[in-house]
Design a protein around this motif. Sequence first.
Motif: not given
Length: 245
Positions: A224, A227, A229-231, A233-234, A237-238, A241
Amino acid sequence: MLQVQSLVKSFSLDSGEVRAVDDLSFSVSEKVVYGLLGPNGAGKTTTLRIILGLLEPDHGYTAVDGIHTTVDPIAVKSRLGFVSSNDGVYPWLSVREMLLYFGDLYAVDPDLAATRAEELAALMGIEHLLDRRAGTLSTGQRQRVTLVRGLIHDPPVMLLDEPTRGLDVVGVQTIFEYIGHLREAGKAVVVCTHRLDEAERLCDRFGLLHQGRLEYEGDLTELRQATGRDHLVDMFVDLMNSEAA
């Protein structure tokens, strides 16, 4: 217990060379559940096959309990347990016969194998199935037999490849309980999965694979911080992308 160092593995296809594993390094200690995570094609299964000695790396090495796979692959296999989504039970054998057969393959003393079969069957709630022919079992029962089979030789390192694929809620919970038992028993555990929501619940540490490369590694707090991000999956995705951009 498990060390993976600078692994590289490429495959030649009609469209050109594909590097499935790209300079991959990580280690797993006892009582740690390590999630080797990524989408399909990230290199997870190729990495497991190298650890198991089924593929030779182009570069680098793996070691189990201090033994290099390329130096003594038989000794390494005796220290590994493997569970996948494909149960592979032998339908014409009883559950007990199959467990004892696998114990014999791993050179476990017959009396010890029989004792372990009884103890592990009780742990997984299948002691009443030991003398049933494996081909008559339901999907969930076959799954539990496979979990017991992976531990019949008491390996220090367990590898689980997509263990919850195709399972219902009860089957997934069985896998969770099994991995909890492995942790309590002091095993080093590697779980390969693309089910990132489940991995967050299962694993102590994570390695995020993308196109064969280890992009991030650490516990959830460290990931976390790295990145934003908390999860998981996110985070993925980053990554995807960014690659597309």
